[in-house]
Design a protein around this motif. Structure first.
Motif, PDB file in Angstrom:
ATOM      1  N   ASP A 177       0.807  -1.225   0.000  1.00 17.39           N
ATOM      2  CA  ASP A 177       0.000   0.000   0.000  1.00 17.39           C
ATOM      3  C   ASP A 177       0.835   1.269   0.000  1.00 17.39           C
ATOM      4  O   ASP A 177       0.585   2.190  -0.777  1.00 17.39           O
ATOM      5  N   HIS A 178       1.827   1.369   0.904  1.00 14.37           N
ATOM      6  CA  HIS A 178       2.592   2.629   0.974  1.00 14.37           C
ATOM      7  C   HIS A 178       3.876   2.477   1.758  1.00 14.37           C
ATOM      8  O   HIS A 178       4.107   1.494   2.442  1.00 14.37           O
ATOM      9  N   PHE A 179       4.720   3.507   1.611  1.00 12.42           N
ATOM     10  CA  PHE A 179       5.905   3.695   2.437  1.00 12.42           C
ATOM     11  C   PHE A 179       5.593   4.813   3.449  1.00 12.42           C
ATOM     12  O   PHE A 179       4.640   5.570   3.282  1.00 12.42           O
ATOM     13  N   ASN A 180       6.458   4.930   4.475  1.00 10.62           N
ATOM     14  CA  ASN A 180       6.390   6.083   5.366  1.00 10.62           C
ATOM     15  C   ASN A 180       7.817   6.459   5.742  1.00 10.62           C
ATOM     16  O   ASN A 180       8.593   5.592   6.149  1.00 10.62           O
ATOM     17  N   GLN A 181       8.176   7.733   5.529  1.00 13.10           N
ATOM     18  CA  GLN A 181       9.548   8.197   5.677  1.00 13.10           C
ATOM     19  C   GLN A 181       9.641   9.222   6.802  1.00 13.10           C
ATOM     20  O   GLN A 181       8.717  10.025   6.983  1.00 13.10           O
ATOM     21  N   VAL A 222      -5.075   7.132  -0.296  1.00 11.66           N
ATOM     22  CA  VAL A 222      -4.615   8.221   0.568  1.00 11.66           C
ATOM     23  C   VAL A 222      -3.128   8.488   0.373  1.00 11.66           C
ATOM     24  O   VAL A 222      -2.692   9.632   0.422  1.00 11.66           O
ATOM     25  N   HIS A 223      -2.338   7.421   0.156  1.00 12.38           N
ATOM     26  CA  HIS A 223      -0.915   7.706  -0.065  1.00 12.38           C
ATOM     27  C   HIS A 223      -0.138   6.579  -0.714  1.00 12.38           C
ATOM     28  O   HIS A 223      -0.527   5.408  -0.675  1.00 12.38           O
ATOM     29  N   ASP A 224       0.972   7.018  -1.355  1.00 13.83           N
ATOM     30  CA  ASP A 224       2.062   6.119  -1.725  1.00 13.83           C
ATOM     31  C   ASP A 224       3.188   6.258  -0.717  1.00 13.83           C
ATOM     32  O   ASP A 224       3.976   5.346  -0.526  1.00 13.83           O
ATOM     33  N   HIS A 236      10.188   4.949   8.294  1.00 14.72           N
ATOM     34  CA  HIS A 236       9.291   4.685   9.420  1.00 14.72           C
ATOM     35  C   HIS A 236       8.613   3.331   9.287  1.00 14.72           C
ATOM     36  O   HIS A 236       8.646   2.521  10.192  1.00 14.72           O
ATOM     37  N   HIS A 237       7.979   3.088   8.138  1.00 13.64           N
ATOM     38  CA  HIS A 237       7.400   1.758   7.924  1.00 13.64           C
ATOM     39  C   HIS A 237       7.107   1.511   6.453  1.00 13.64           C
ATOM     40  O   HIS A 237       7.095   2.425   5.636  1.00 13.64           O
ATOM     41  N   VAL A 238       6.902   0.234   6.155  1.00 15.75           N
ATOM     42  CA  VAL A 238       6.402  -0.195   4.854  1.00 15.75           C
ATOM     43  C   VAL A 238       5.061  -0.871   5.142  1.00 15.75           C
ATOM     44  O   VAL A 238       4.917  -1.548   6.171  1.00 15.75           O
ATOM     45  N   LEU A 279      -2.513  -1.946  11.941  1.00 15.90           N
ATOM     46  CA  LEU A 279      -1.718  -2.705  12.913  1.00 15.90           C
ATOM     47  C   LEU A 279      -0.251  -2.442  12.577  1.00 15.90           C
ATOM     48  O   LEU A 279       0.123  -2.459  11.402  1.00 15.90           O
ATOM     49  N   TYR A 280       0.570  -2.192  13.598  1.00 20.60           N
ATOM     50  CA  TYR A 280       2.015  -2.013  13.377  1.00 20.60           C
ATOM     51  C   TYR A 280       2.778  -3.160  14.010  1.00 20.60           C
ATOM     52  O   TYR A 280       2.584  -3.462  15.195  1.00 20.60           O
ATOM     53  N   LEU A 281       3.652  -3.776  13.215  1.00 23.14           N
ATOM     54  CA  LEU A 281       4.494  -4.882  13.669  1.00 23.14           C
ATOM     55  C   LEU A 281       5.953  -4.471  13.554  1.00 23.14           C
ATOM     56  O   LEU A 281       6.289  -3.560  12.799  1.00 23.14           O
ATOM     57  N   VAL A 289       6.539  -2.747  10.065  1.00 23.81           N
ATOM     58  CA  VAL A 289       5.630  -3.133   8.980  1.00 23.81           C
ATOM     59  C   VAL A 289       4.216  -2.809   9.434  1.00 23.81           C
ATOM     60  O   VAL A 289       3.810  -3.212  10.532  1.00 23.81           O
ATOM     61  N   GLU A 290       3.495  -2.072   8.603  1.00 24.97           N
ATOM     62  CA  GLU A 290       2.085  -1.815   8.913  1.00 24.97           C
ATOM     63  C   GLU A 290       1.213  -2.738   8.077  1.00 24.97           C
ATOM     64  O   GLU A 290       1.557  -3.079   6.938  1.00 24.97           O
ATOM     65  N   VAL A 291       0.116  -3.175   8.664  1.00 30.06           N
ATOM     66  CA  VAL A 291      -0.928  -3.864   7.915  1.00 30.06           C
ATOM     67  C   VAL A 291      -2.158  -2.969   8.011  1.00 30.06           C
ATOM     68  O   VAL A 291      -2.468  -2.454   9.094  1.00 30.06           O
TER      69      VAL A 291
HETATM   70 FE   LIG Z   1       1.172   3.868   7.229  1.00 30.59          FE
END
Ligand SMILES: [Fe+2]
Length: 388
Positions: A177-181, A222-224, A236-238, A279-281, A289-291
């Motif tokens: 779904d997205h990255f977070n930086q 909502v985002h890439d 931050h997460h994938v 959910l954040y793992l 990793v977010e789901v």
């Molecule tokens: Fe996210």
């Protein structure tokens, strides 16, 4: 600086406006070159220190499909994916991100990427046969914010596993779904991403205009990627998407049954920002990793930009559950094109954690109701810091 009089307060508690209400006093010069036409976030190349431990996490537990593997790398994809991979796990000495990889519309966009980043004075490299298996001609750069990106068009196609219900598990991950930086100066990063063709969908600000995070898209969700304020550049997460909320609950149940509930960092819950269930793992190296599931369509050109007040107790969790400090402070290193960790610069703008948690922070659930109007048993609990 944002004037809230220019925004519309919705009945849900956030503001909407037509243009992204973010301005920077410290912009990166806009290149004259045309940016590449980016289709979507496509995959992340992650360095992991123990390939077997990571395989167990991403394949045996989360159920990603192995497209190809050897003793140095594992190429994984989600259920609906038809390109070679969405995640590359590469064995290495330091857990970090080697590339945030975007697919571009056609081969000429790789020439555009070279021109765009060369004009900015960035380290730009092109590999006609690809930097990883399954990917053809591609361009890798370190952008002016210090992040390593890849752009590619040609890619090996593989089978979509959507119809293989015999293989699906209750927590099936269906798409990247997205990255977070993480970046110190969010408005500067947003302006640069806008020059690259991204559009802001949501952000978190305070009344003085300090921007704590912003979400930006190419594909119509909502985002890439999102830019989160903090010491950076870091990852931050994938995030992978499931079809339904119950898939996320099934992942929690499975982690509990396997006695690895400590892999759950935050959630499950419902985001305010993006409206998605989440959910954040943390993987065996600590990569986050977010789901995530069920955000909303954003593809119209006049899609309203959503702005959340940083003090709104429901912005990051719609149910008001606290954000754990590690979620604010910990993130993965990113590498330059030679594989060396990029230096991290401290954020100097206010920190979201500091302004919302603890004695100096405050937050509200109902904007016009102060803590003094609450019964004694609720006072204190109302503040996030008291719940930690
Ligand atoms: Fe996210």
């Amino acid at each position: 600086m944002t004037n809230r009089a220019d925004m519309t307060l919705t009945s849900s508690g956030y503001y909407v406006s037509q243009e992204a209400p973010i301005e920077t006093a410290n912009p990166i010069a806009t290149p004259k070159a045309t940016p590449p036409d980016i289709l979507r976030c496509a995959y992340m190349e992650l360095v992991v220190t123990d390939l077997a431990a990571s395989r167990q996490f991403y394949v045996d537990i989360l159920g990603l499909y192995v497209t190809e593997e050897d003793d140095q790398a594992i190429y994984l994809r989600s259920t609906e994916e038809f390109i070679h991979h969405n995640l590359v796990l590469r064995k290495g000495p330091v857990a970090a991100v080697r590339a945030f990889s975007y697919r571009v519309r056609d081969a000429e966009d790789l020439d555009r990427a070279v021109e765009f980043y060369t004009e900015l004075g960035c380290d730009v490299r092109r590999e006609a046969n690809g930097f990883v298996k399954g990917i053809g001609d591609s361009v890798r750069v370190v952008d002016p914010l210090g992040f390593p990106y890849e752009f590619f068009h040609q890619v090996d196609h593989v089978e979509r596993m959507s119809w293989r219900y015999d293989l699906h598990i209750p927590g099936e991950l269906v798409r990247l779904d997205h990255f977070n930086q993480v970046t110190p100066d969010v408005p500067r990063a947003v302006k640069f991403m806008q020059d690259l063709g991204f559009r802001v969908t949501e952000d978190i600000q305070d009344e003085s205009g300090t921007v704590y995070a912003a979400w930006m898209r190419r594909k119509p969700t909502v985002h890439d990627t999102a830019m989160t304020g903090g010491d950076g550049p870091r990852m931050h997460h994938v995030c992978f998407a499931t079809h339904e909320k119950h898939n996320i609950l099934a992942i929690c149940d499975k982690l509990g049954a396997l006695r690895i509930s400590d892999a759950i960092e935050r959630g499950p819950g419902r985001h305010g920002v993006s409206n998605a269930f989440y959910l954040y793992l943390r993987d065996p190296d600590g990569h986050r990793v977010e789901v995530y599931t069920q955000d909303y369509y954003t593809g119209d050109p006049d899609n309203p930009v959503v702005t959340w007040d940083v003090h709104d107790n429901q912005r990051r969790d719609w149910w008001g559950n606290p954000v754990v400090p590690s979620w604010y402070t910990e993130a993965s290193l990113v590498l330059d094109l030679d594989g060396n960790p990029q230096p991290v610069t401290a954020r100097t703008d206010d920190s979201e954690m500091a302004v919302t948690i603890g004695a100096d922070g405050f937050s509200y659930t109902r904007k016009d109701e102060g803590e003094e109007s609450m019964p004694e048993w609720k006072q204190g609990e109302y503040k996030l810091g008291n719940q930690l």
